[in-house]
Design a protein around this motif. Structure first.
Motif, PDB file in Angstrom:
ATOM      1  N   GLU A   1      21.387  21.742  -2.322  1.00  0.00           N
ATOM      2  CA  GLU A   1      20.686  21.581  -1.043  1.00  0.00           C
ATOM      3  C   GLU A   1      21.561  20.784  -0.096  1.00  0.00           C
ATOM      4  O   GLU A   1      22.393  19.987  -0.507  1.00  0.00           O
TER       5      GLU A   1
ATOM      6  N   ASN B   1      20.840  18.741   3.637  1.00  0.00           N
ATOM      7  CA  ASN B   1      19.956  18.263   4.704  1.00  0.00           C
ATOM      8  C   ASN B   1      18.464  18.412   4.398  1.00  0.00           C
ATOM      9  O   ASN B   1      17.637  18.255   5.297  1.00  0.00           O
ATOM     10  N   LEU B   2      18.094  18.686   3.166  1.00  0.00           N
ATOM     11  CA  LEU B   2      16.680  18.905   2.848  1.00  0.00           C
ATOM     12  C   LEU B   2      15.853  17.637   2.977  1.00  0.00           C
ATOM     13  O   LEU B   2      14.765  17.663   3.561  1.00  0.00           O
TER      14      LEU B   2
ATOM     15  N   TYR C   1      15.189  16.885   6.555  1.00  0.00           N
ATOM     16  CA  TYR C   1      14.225  17.841   7.103  1.00  0.00           C
ATOM     17  C   TYR C   1      12.800  17.502   6.661  1.00  0.00           C
ATOM     18  O   TYR C   1      11.874  17.499   7.478  1.00  0.00           O
TER      19      TYR C   1
ATOM     20  N   VAL D   1      19.105  23.350   7.275  1.00  0.00           N
ATOM     21  CA  VAL D   1      18.864  23.071   5.860  1.00  0.00           C
ATOM     22  C   VAL D   1      19.326  24.281   5.064  1.00  0.00           C
ATOM     23  O   VAL D   1      18.958  25.415   5.377  1.00  0.00           O
TER      24      VAL D   1
END
Length: 137
Positions: free
Chosen positions: A14, A16-17, A20, A129
């Motif tokens: 992953e 930028n999860l 976010y 993301v």
């Protein structure tokens, strides 16, 4: 999309999860459960065309039951209600979500024989993301 029904996938990458999820208002504890418990994603369809997209961990189970193109009520990791529309075109599933706090996001999931690649953007969120999910069954 039928080739992917009933198959289970877990997130292996992953980008930028967490940022976010924070942007959309998901509590840190719910985020932690998702990351530590290796959430399992699965898509199914009944004979009458009703789809179910599920996300499961040992402690949390979410199901989105929908007909493609029709708005439905959904629930997030913190049990807040929102609205979504999911469309399917070949091996691509697109989800437009309006969260309880009014945030609007779009997730495009590309299904492949051994993985899913998900790209999410949201109005007001300056990053993209990226998630990779690998087939486990």
């Amino acid at each position: 999309m039928e080739a992917f029904f009933g198959k289970k996938y877990i997130m292996t990458y992953e980008e930028n999860l967490a940022e976010y999820l924070s942007f959309t208002g998901i509590k840190k504890i719910s985020q932690g459960l998702m990351f530590r418990m290796k959430a399992v994603f699965c898509l199914t369809r009944t004979s009458d065309g009703v789809y179910t997209l599920s996300l499961s961990t040992e402690f949390k189970h979410l199901e989105y039951v929908f007909l493609p193109g029709e708005e439905f009520d959904d629930i997030d990791l913190d049990n807040r209600k929102g609205k979504s529309v999911i469309t399917i075109d070949g091996n691509v599933m697109t989800i437009i979500q309006r969260s309880a706090n009014g945030k609007i996001s779009k997730t495009i999931s590309h299904y492949y024989h051994d993985k899913i690649i998900m790209i999410t953007t949201a109005l007001g969120f300056k990053k993209t993301v990226k998630r990779h999910l690998e087939l486990v069954q």
